[in-house]
Design a protein around this motif. Structure first.
Motif, PDB file in Angstrom:
ATOM      1  N   ILE A   1       0.366  -1.087   0.474  1.00  0.00           N
ATOM      2  CA  ILE A   1       0.242   0.352   0.331  1.00  0.00           C
ATOM      3  C   ILE A   1       0.907   1.181   0.088  1.00  0.00           C
ATOM      4  CG2 ILE A   1      -1.658   1.545   0.948  1.00  0.00           C
ATOM      5  CD1 ILE A   1      -2.888  -1.186  -0.195  1.00  0.00           C
ATOM      6  N   HIS A   2       0.717   1.848  -1.041  1.00  0.00           N
ATOM      7  CA  HIS A   2       1.373   3.389  -1.183  1.00  0.00           C
ATOM      8  C   HIS A   2       0.461   4.623  -0.985  1.00  0.00           C
ATOM      9  CE1 HIS A   2       5.698   1.427  -2.518  1.00  0.00           C
ATOM     10  NE2 HIS A   2       4.488   0.995  -2.450  1.00  0.00           N
ATOM     11  N   ILE A   3       0.870   5.597  -0.147  1.00  0.00           N
ATOM     12  CA  ILE A   3       0.339   6.554  -0.559  1.00  0.00           C
ATOM     13  C   ILE A   3       1.204   7.856  -0.601  1.00  0.00           C
ATOM     14  CG2 ILE A   3      -1.610   6.324   1.009  1.00  0.00           C
ATOM     15  CD1 ILE A   3      -0.150   8.451   3.072  1.00  0.00           C
ATOM     16  N   GLY A   4       0.497   9.093  -1.660  1.00  0.00           N
ATOM     17  CA  GLY A   4       1.321   9.872  -1.876  1.00  0.00           C
ATOM     18  C   GLY A   4       1.205  11.339  -2.486  1.00  0.00           C
ATOM     19  N   ALA A   5       1.674  12.757  -2.035  1.00  0.00           N
ATOM     20  CA  ALA A   5       1.823  13.829  -2.340  1.00  0.00           C
ATOM     21  C   ALA A   5       2.707  14.497  -3.741  1.00  0.00           C
ATOM     22  CB  ALA A   5       0.267  14.373  -1.646  1.00  0.00           C
ATOM     23  N   GLY A   6       1.699  15.108  -3.405  1.00  0.00           N
ATOM     24  CA  GLY A   6       3.458  16.219  -4.513  1.00  0.00           C
ATOM     25  C   GLY A   6       3.270  17.207  -5.745  1.00  0.00           C
ATOM     26  N   ALA A   7       3.821  18.147  -5.603  1.00  0.00           N
ATOM     27  CA  ALA A   7       3.106  19.382  -6.732  1.00  0.00           C
ATOM     28  C   ALA A   7       4.057  19.673  -7.392  1.00  0.00           C
ATOM     29  CB  ALA A   7       3.511  20.524  -5.394  1.00  0.00           C
ATOM     30  N   TYR A   8       4.076  19.881  -8.571  1.00  0.00           N
ATOM     31  CA  TYR A   8       4.228  20.323  -9.799  1.00  0.00           C
ATOM     32  C   TYR A   8       4.485  21.522 -10.482  1.00  0.00           C
ATOM     33  CZ  TYR A   8       6.437  17.945 -14.130  1.00  0.00           C
ATOM     34  OH  TYR A   8       7.367  17.562 -14.872  1.00  0.00           O
ATOM     35  N   SER A   9       5.282  22.513 -10.954  1.00  0.00           N
ATOM     36  CA  SER A   9       6.108  23.898 -10.938  1.00  0.00           C
ATOM     37  C   SER A   9       6.217  24.178 -11.971  1.00  0.00           C
ATOM     38  CB  SER A   9       6.793  24.606  -9.624  1.00  0.00           C
ATOM     39  OG  SER A   9       6.698  26.124 -10.090  1.00  0.00           O
ATOM     40  N   GLY A  10       6.347  24.844 -13.013  1.00  0.00           N
ATOM     41  CA  GLY A  10       6.665  25.871 -14.083  1.00  0.00           C
ATOM     42  C   GLY A  10       6.389  27.144 -13.349  1.00  0.00           C
ATOM     43  N   VAL A  11       8.040  27.468 -14.663  1.00  0.00           N
ATOM     44  CA  VAL A  11       8.103  29.028 -14.496  1.00  0.00           C
ATOM     45  C   VAL A  11       8.770  29.633 -16.302  1.00  0.00           C
ATOM     46  CG1 VAL A  11      10.319  29.159 -13.485  1.00  0.00           C
ATOM     47  CG2 VAL A  11       8.523  31.156 -13.368  1.00  0.00           C
ATOM     48  N   SER A  12       8.277  30.264 -16.371  1.00  0.00           N
ATOM     49  CA  SER A  12       8.989  31.702 -17.607  1.00  0.00           C
ATOM     50  C   SER A  12       9.844  32.122 -17.104  1.00  0.00           C
ATOM     51  CB  SER A  12       8.207  31.978 -18.772  1.00  0.00           C
ATOM     52  OG  SER A  12       9.046  32.466 -19.788  1.00  0.00           O
TER      53      SER A  12
ATOM     54  N   GLY B   1       3.241  29.117 -18.834  1.00  0.00           N
ATOM     55  CA  GLY B   1       1.461  29.806 -18.303  1.00  0.00           C
ATOM     56  C   GLY B   1       1.956  30.793 -16.760  1.00  0.00           C
ATOM     57  N   SER B   2       0.550  31.069 -16.277  1.00  0.00           N
ATOM     58  CA  SER B   2       0.753  31.724 -15.245  1.00  0.00           C
ATOM     59  C   SER B   2       0.534  31.377 -14.575  1.00  0.00           C
ATOM     60  CB  SER B   2       0.074  33.402 -16.357  1.00  0.00           C
ATOM     61  OG  SER B   2      -1.191  33.085 -15.973  1.00  0.00           O
ATOM     62  N   ASP B   3       0.043  29.985 -13.780  1.00  0.00           N
ATOM     63  CA  ASP B   3      -0.306  29.676 -13.162  1.00  0.00           C
ATOM     64  C   ASP B   3       0.892  28.686 -11.600  1.00  0.00           C
ATOM     65  OD1 ASP B   3      -3.340  29.319 -13.297  1.00  0.00           O
ATOM     66  OD2 ASP B   3      -2.447  27.685 -14.717  1.00  0.00           O
ATOM     67  N   TYR B   4       1.860  28.532 -12.095  1.00  0.00           N
ATOM     68  CA  TYR B   4       2.980  28.440 -11.233  1.00  0.00           C
ATOM     69  C   TYR B   4       3.485  26.977 -10.601  1.00  0.00           C
ATOM     70  CZ  TYR B   4       3.959  33.301 -13.185  1.00  0.00           C
ATOM     71  OH  TYR B   4       3.257  34.449 -13.648  1.00  0.00           O
ATOM     72  N   VAL B   5       2.047  26.545 -10.361  1.00  0.00           N
ATOM     73  CA  VAL B   5       2.142  25.056  -9.509  1.00  0.00           C
ATOM     74  C   VAL B   5       0.855  24.391  -9.359  1.00  0.00           C
ATOM     75  CG1 VAL B   5       1.200  26.558  -7.435  1.00  0.00           C
ATOM     76  CG2 VAL B   5       3.032  24.467  -6.708  1.00  0.00           C
ATOM     77  N   ASP B   6       0.536  23.406  -9.845  1.00  0.00           N
ATOM     78  CA  ASP B   6      -0.015  23.040  -9.592  1.00  0.00           C
ATOM     79  C   ASP B   6       0.479  21.478  -8.703  1.00  0.00           C
ATOM     80  OD1 ASP B   6      -2.768  21.555 -10.783  1.00  0.00           O
ATOM     81  OD2 ASP B   6      -1.974  21.035 -12.231  1.00  0.00           O
ATOM     82  N   LEU B   7      -0.965  20.258  -8.246  1.00  0.00           N
ATOM     83  CA  LEU B   7      -1.398  19.678  -7.384  1.00  0.00           C
ATOM     84  C   LEU B   7      -0.771  18.599  -7.868  1.00  0.00           C
ATOM     85  CD1 LEU B   7      -1.761  18.436  -4.580  1.00  0.00           C
ATOM     86  CD2 LEU B   7      -3.982  18.226  -4.740  1.00  0.00           C
ATOM     87  N   SER B   8      -0.067  17.751  -8.197  1.00  0.00           N
ATOM     88  CA  SER B   8       0.436  16.746  -9.152  1.00  0.00           C
ATOM     89  C   SER B   8      -0.362  15.784  -8.888  1.00  0.00           C
ATOM     90  CB  SER B   8       1.503  16.825  -9.636  1.00  0.00           C
ATOM     91  OG  SER B   8       2.576  16.882  -8.282  1.00  0.00           O
ATOM     92  N   ASP B   9       0.257  15.004  -7.418  1.00  0.00           N
ATOM     93  CA  ASP B   9      -0.089  13.817  -7.000  1.00  0.00           C
ATOM     94  C   ASP B   9      -0.930  13.678  -5.604  1.00  0.00           C
ATOM     95  OD1 ASP B   9       2.673  12.127  -8.325  1.00  0.00           O
ATOM     96  OD2 ASP B   9       3.440  13.766  -8.045  1.00  0.00           O
ATOM     97  N   LEU B  10      -1.804  13.188  -6.036  1.00  0.00           N
ATOM     98  CA  LEU B  10      -1.866  12.698  -4.217  1.00  0.00           C
ATOM     99  C   LEU B  10      -2.858  11.457  -4.677  1.00  0.00           C
ATOM    100  CD1 LEU B  10      -3.166  14.032  -1.028  1.00  0.00           C
ATOM    101  CD2 LEU B  10      -5.578  14.870  -2.401  1.00  0.00           C
ATOM    102  N   TYR B  11      -2.101  10.361  -4.082  1.00  0.00           N
ATOM    103  CA  TYR B  11      -3.264   9.139  -4.449  1.00  0.00           C
ATOM    104  C   TYR B  11      -3.221   7.911  -3.453  1.00  0.00           C
ATOM    105  CZ  TYR B  11       2.041   8.057  -5.288  1.00  0.00           C
ATOM    106  OH  TYR B  11       3.841   8.102  -4.951  1.00  0.00           O
TER     107      TYR B  11
ATOM    108  N   PHE C   1      -3.106  20.667 -14.678  1.00  0.00           N
ATOM    109  CA  PHE C   1      -5.092  20.367 -15.335  1.00  0.00           C
ATOM    110  C   PHE C   1      -5.587  21.270 -14.939  1.00  0.00           C
ATOM    111  CE2 PHE C   1      -2.557  17.023 -12.469  1.00  0.00           C
ATOM    112  CZ  PHE C   1      -3.201  15.357 -12.761  1.00  0.00           C
ATOM    113  N   PRO C   2      -5.813  21.310 -15.772  1.00  0.00           N
ATOM    114  CA  PRO C   2      -7.660  22.417 -16.841  1.00  0.00           C
ATOM    115  C   PRO C   2      -8.352  22.386 -15.494  1.00  0.00           C
ATOM    116  CG  PRO C   2      -6.934  21.139 -18.605  1.00  0.00           C
ATOM    117  CD  PRO C   2      -6.284  20.235 -16.756  1.00  0.00           C
ATOM    118  N   SER C   3      -8.585  21.358 -14.825  1.00  0.00           N
ATOM    119  CA  SER C   3      -9.759  21.911 -13.579  1.00  0.00           C
ATOM    120  C   SER C   3      -8.888  22.045 -12.388  1.00  0.00           C
ATOM    121  CB  SER C   3     -10.315  20.254 -12.885  1.00  0.00           C
ATOM    122  OG  SER C   3      -9.248  18.816 -12.798  1.00  0.00           O
ATOM    123  N   SER C   4      -7.661  22.404 -12.212  1.00  0.00           N
ATOM    124  CA  SER C   4      -7.479  22.199 -11.037  1.00  0.00           C
ATOM    125  C   SER C   4      -7.735  23.773 -10.382  1.00  0.00           C
ATOM    126  CB  SER C   4      -6.092  22.230 -11.132  1.00  0.00           C
ATOM    127  OG  SER C   4      -4.589  21.237 -11.013  1.00  0.00           O
ATOM    128  N   PHE C   5      -7.563  23.531  -8.809  1.00  0.00           N
ATOM    129  CA  PHE C   5      -8.548  25.463  -8.480  1.00  0.00           C
ATOM    130  C   PHE C   5      -9.905  25.218  -8.791  1.00  0.00           C
ATOM    131  CE2 PHE C   5      -3.798  25.425  -9.251  1.00  0.00           C
ATOM    132  CZ  PHE C   5      -3.451  25.115  -7.678  1.00  0.00           C
TER     133      PHE C   5
END
Length: 395
Positions: free
Chosen positions: A69-80, A92-102, A173-177
């Motif tokens: 059994i594994h649980i995980g959480a993570g964040a992904y970011s990108g910046v110009s 983009g202009s959002d800078y951070v996203d919830l990438s992992d929550l499983y 993710f388009p549905s984030s936030f």
């Protein structure tokens, strides 16, 4: 709400794991890329300066394992960090996203994941992405089955097998936030993996609930492998076929035919070629297993999803490639011509790569770069060319 959800996942994992030892591992990367256009065709329309951009992406996740059994959480970011005038912002202009929550069950033969996760373990040729939904895979020696429901997804710019692709663009993710609506970007897909040693057969079906009344794809890959990994000589043949239909649109059936042949010498040097053709309007997918770098590095035309650059119109293209795949040095050299054309030479040097406790995949530092153009054909004005450099620390 997110804290309550994560707490529930932790409690569930503990309940299933019993007295299993707890393993905590980090995973992800941080890195940057600079891409400079060299030709006049790299100048964005209406501007005078050749297109260029620089940016960085980072990913930090934590996987907590209680046996299977594994649980995980993570964040992904990108910046110009830099872009010339007229260049789109590839980060983009959002800078951070919830990438992992499983929550994931992994016994080796059986893997089931729920939440947000990297679905690469499914082994699909066309849907590799970060998924919001459910993924299932069972794999024995001779037969495997996989299935997924993707409520939403993003590639974060990653293109399988292409160096530094995850550094050159980013999109959440388009549905984030937002409301995490079900039904707007849903994909339901499944397939079978038949393994007879030297012969593999992998049929699949994809159902997209968009556009219009939906989209249906079906196809298969046939693989032939002669020789062992690392042996003096190995031959890898892949034959792919896909049929696509946009539901509610008349007479729009399209097909893809694709053959790829690779020879590997000494487990290090590769040489080969391939050919693909699409009919009518071509096909479009979440991701692809091509060897091309154009959609990743061309400016100002490159973008986060390069599938359309290769397959999403009627096309005939051949290509030849060579390169090196080794512990400390990788090289991809390719020439393609036809309706899509490219010359690319991308290299990466591994400064260090060590396995260490607390890191899921080990810690590695790579630096590299290269050149990408759209070939040397005289049939049309082909004058895009880019030089690129990158650095990436993964863990």
């Amino acid at each position: 709400m997110k804290n309550k959800l994560l707490s529930s996942i932790v409690v569930t994992g503990l309940a299933f794991s019993g007295a299993q030892a707890v393993e905590v591992n980090a995973f992800g990367h941080i890195g940057g890329v600079y891409d400079q256009g060299l030709s006049n065709k790299n100048i964005p329309e209406g501007y005078t300066k050749k297109g260029a951009f620089g940016g960085a992406t980072g990913h930090l996740g934590v996987d907590i394992g209680f046996g299977s059994i594994h649980i995980g959480a993570g964040a992904y970011s990108g910046v110009s960090i830099y872009k010339s005038k007229g260049m789109p912002n590839r980060y983009g202009s959002d800078y951070v996203d919830l990438s992992d929550l499983y929550l994931k069950y992994d016994s080796g033969m059986l893997q089931i994941a729920v939440g947000r996760f990297n679905n690469e373990f499914l082994g699909t040729d066309w849907l590799t992405a970060y998924t919001q939904g459910v993924g299932f895979k069972y794999q024995s020696r001779s037969i495997g089955v996989w299935a997924t429901w993707m409520n939403d997804f993003t590639t974060y710019g990653y293109a399988p097998g292409r160096m530094a692709s995850e550094l050159a663009s980013w999109g959440k993710f388009p549905s984030s936030f937002k409301s995490f609506d079900i039904g707007k970007r849903d994909i339901i897909a499944g397939g079978v993996n038949l393994n007879f040693g030297f012969l593999t057969i992998d049929p699949f079906v994809h159902y997209y609930r968009y556009p219009y009344d939906g989209k249906l794809q079906a196809g298969a890959k046939l693989g032939l492998i002669f020789g062992e990994d690392g042996s003096a000589f190995q031959s890898k043949t892949s034959l792919r076929y896909m049929w696509q239909n946009i539901l509610g649109v008349k007479n729009d059936d399209s097909m893809l035919f694709w053959g790829d042949q690779e020879f590997v010498f000494g487990g290090i040097f590769k040489l080969g070629g391939g050919y693909f053709a699409t009919t009518k309007n071509g096909i479009s997918t979440v991701n692809n297993m091509t060897r091309f770098y154009g959609a990743t590095f061309f400016t100002p035309y490159s973008g986060i999803n390069g599938t359309e650059s290769y397959f999403n119109y009627k096309t005939n293209t051949w290509y030849a490639f060579t390169g090196v795949k080794s512990q400390f040095f990788d090289l991809d050299v390719l020439y393609a011509d036809g309706d899509y054309s490219e010359f690319s030479a991308i290299a990466s040097v591994t400064i260090f790569d060590v396995k260490t406790k607390g890191s899921l995949n080990g810690i590695a530092l790579k630096v590299g770069g290269g050149y990408v153009s759209n070939g040397f054909s005289k049939k049309r004005d082909l004058s895009l060319s880019n030089v690129v450099g990158f650095v990436k620390l993964s863990y």
